[in-house]
Design a protein around this motif. Structure first.
Motif, PDB file in Angstrom:
ATOM      1  N   THR A 128       0.949  -0.983  -0.055  1.00  0.00           N
ATOM      2  CA  THR A 128       0.221  -0.017  -0.178  1.00  0.00           C
ATOM      3  C   THR A 128       1.131   0.762   0.184  1.00  0.00           C
ATOM      4  O   THR A 128       0.621   2.065  -0.934  1.00  0.00           O
ATOM      5  N   PRO A 254      -8.574  12.095   1.029  1.00  0.00           N
ATOM      6  CA  PRO A 254      -9.191  10.704   1.121  1.00  0.00           C
ATOM      7  C   PRO A 254      -9.432   9.713   0.161  1.00  0.00           C
ATOM      8  O   PRO A 254      -9.639   8.524  -0.015  1.00  0.00           O
ATOM      9  N   VAL A 257      -6.343   6.833   0.756  1.00  0.00           N
ATOM     10  CA  VAL A 257      -7.323   6.190   1.539  1.00  0.00           C
ATOM     11  C   VAL A 257      -8.152   5.118   0.781  1.00  0.00           C
ATOM     12  O   VAL A 257      -8.136   4.304   0.835  1.00  0.00           O
ATOM     13  N   SER A 260      -5.837   2.752  -1.011  1.00  0.00           N
ATOM     14  CA  SER A 260      -5.305   2.424  -0.057  1.00  0.00           C
ATOM     15  C   SER A 260      -6.560   1.106   0.188  1.00  0.00           C
ATOM     16  O   SER A 260      -5.977  -0.105   0.165  1.00  0.00           O
ATOM     17  N   ILE A 261      -7.298   1.422   0.276  1.00  0.00           N
ATOM     18  CA  ILE A 261      -8.286   0.337   0.578  1.00  0.00           C
ATOM     19  C   ILE A 261      -8.418  -1.639  -0.345  1.00  0.00           C
ATOM     20  O   ILE A 261      -8.417  -2.387   0.099  1.00  0.00           O
ATOM     21  N   TYR A 314      -9.162  -0.939  10.094  1.00  0.00           N
ATOM     22  CA  TYR A 314      -9.055   0.032   9.075  1.00  0.00           C
ATOM     23  C   TYR A 314      -9.788   1.165   9.140  1.00  0.00           C
ATOM     24  O   TYR A 314      -9.671   2.608   9.418  1.00  0.00           O
ATOM     25  N   LEU A 315     -11.151   0.362   8.451  1.00  0.00           N
ATOM     26  CA  LEU A 315     -11.980   0.887   7.981  1.00  0.00           C
ATOM     27  C   LEU A 315     -12.227   2.433   8.731  1.00  0.00           C
ATOM     28  O   LEU A 315     -12.507   3.561   8.773  1.00  0.00           O
ATOM     29  N   ALA A 318      -9.690   5.069   9.875  1.00  0.00           N
ATOM     30  CA  ALA A 318      -9.895   5.534   8.634  1.00  0.00           C
ATOM     31  C   ALA A 318     -11.354   6.792   8.903  1.00  0.00           C
ATOM     32  O   ALA A 318     -10.650   7.832   8.203  1.00  0.00           O
ATOM     33  N   ARG A 319     -12.002   6.244   9.059  1.00  0.00           N
ATOM     34  CA  ARG A 319     -13.371   6.653   9.316  1.00  0.00           C
ATOM     35  C   ARG A 319     -12.736   7.980  10.555  1.00  0.00           C
ATOM     36  O   ARG A 319     -13.105   8.970  10.382  1.00  0.00           O
ATOM     37  N   LEU A 321     -10.521   8.840  11.195  1.00  0.00           N
ATOM     38  CA  LEU A 321      -9.071  10.511  11.107  1.00  0.00           C
ATOM     39  C   LEU A 321     -10.199  11.214   9.687  1.00  0.00           C
ATOM     40  O   LEU A 321      -9.251  12.449   9.532  1.00  0.00           O
ATOM     41  N   ALA A 323     -11.620  10.008   6.867  1.00  0.00           N
ATOM     42  CA  ALA A 323     -10.630  10.345   5.942  1.00  0.00           C
ATOM     43  C   ALA A 323     -12.017  10.129   4.478  1.00  0.00           C
ATOM     44  O   ALA A 323     -11.503  10.448   3.461  1.00  0.00           O
TER      45      ALA A 323
END
Length: 327
Positions: A128, A254, A257, A260-261, A314-315, A318-319, A321, A323
């Motif tokens: 990633t 964003p 991210v 990266s998903i 991970y999600l 990210a949320r 933060l 993203a």
């Protein structure tokens, strides 16, 4: 409105109101007769009349098919997978649909499964990060530097590797990374050698395979950034690095991210590339071996939940933060 025939009424100055009334009545009767001869509305027309003005009902009927398929085919299979993770095997290898946590206890207690999980997550994170570093300048060139014609050519160049077969690309890398492959042949005059087969080879192949999945989201995110912001930053005296760090990167985060998903999740679940260019095992290899060779479906299902839990965590991070606010 359809009129059958043609009716011409000539009213002279000497005619009275009775003649005009008679002419108007004849026209009305002809129009009414033509309207009565129209075919009755079909079921589709009647349903359309009933739904007219009911926007929510129309939207619900439109989404019934896709949502039904998603719930039954996707979430249904996922629920079966989660249920199978709690099943057991008896001493003869027969499947017992009895609730228990022995599979998860085995994953936690045995060191080999922890090592495989750590190896998979580490390679996925490295892939990633690598794809993000490689994709950002390419996507920025496509979005902000290239002319429209050059942008189209770059998009085609990014998408072209996706047109080739997955196995063809992996086998091509396998040939290049072999002892007598192209990479060692090119590095031999410099006194160097390629990485051979192993975790480094897996990282290289994964980075090549998933790079387009990182370029396209970043390109879409950078294209939404107004050029006036970059010009304003330069007019206010900001350096290029400052503009990138304070303007471009926060607004494109964003999109990074989102890319990266794809790269992280695809690496977590893949088992073909590690099998072809490495002798080490990843989560996907263990799941495949337990389903196809060992016949231990409960353990395979339990280990398959590990990438799901990792991606959920991970999600959530990210949320947290922020993203997803700009997506």
């Amino acid at each position: 409105m359809r009129l059958v025939g043609c009716l011409t009424v000539r009213i002279s100055d000497g005619w009275g109101s009775a003649a005009r009334d008679a002419a108007e009545s004849a026209v009305v009767m002809e129009v009414t007769t033509a309207r009565d001869r129209r075919a009755p509305a079909g079921p589709v027309r009647r349903v359309a009349r009933l739904l007219r003005g009911h926007t929510r009902v129309q939207l619900g009927l439109l989404l019934t098919g896709p949502v039904g398929w998603l719930v039954i085919a996707y979430f249904g299979a996922l629920l079966v997978l989660l249920a199978a993770a709690f099943w057991q095997l008896d001493e003869f290898g027969n499947l017992l649909k009895e609730f228990g946590f022995s599979n998860f206890q085995q994953l936690v207690q045995e060191r080999v499964y922890r090592t495989i999980t750590l190896r998979t997550v580490t390679v996925a994170a490295a892939v990633t990060l690598t794809t993000a570093v490689l994709a950002f300048p390419i996507a920025f060139t496509m979005a902000k530097v290239a002319t429209p014609r050059a942008r189209g050519l770059l998009v085609i160049a990014v998408l072209m590797p996706l047109w080739a077969s997955y196995l063809v690309k992996v086998y091509a890398w396998r040939i290049m990374l072999a002892e007598d492959g192209v990479l060692n042949w090119a590095l031999q005059p410099l006194g160097l050698r390629g990485p051979g087969f192993g975790n480094v080879a897996t990282w290289l192949v994964f980075s090549y395979l998933w790079l387009p999945y990182m370029i396209l989201p970043i390109y879409a995110g950078l294209e939404r950034i107004p050029d006036s912001l970059l010009e304003a930053s330069g007019d206010l005296g900001a350096r290029t690095t400052t503009t990138f760090r304070r303007v471009v990167l926060p607004m494109a985060f964003p999109a990074v991210v989102a890319g990266s998903i794809f790269t992280f999740s695809l690496t977590l679940g893949d088992y073909i590339t590690p099998q072809l260019v490495s002798s080490t095992q990843f989560i996907g290899n263990v799941v495949y071996a337990n389903v196809g060779v060992a016949g231990n479906l409960p353990l395979a299902a339990a280990f398959a939940t590990v990438p799901i839990l990792i991606m959920i965590g991970y999600l959530l991070v990210a949320r947290r933060l922020g993203a997803f606010e700009g997506l």
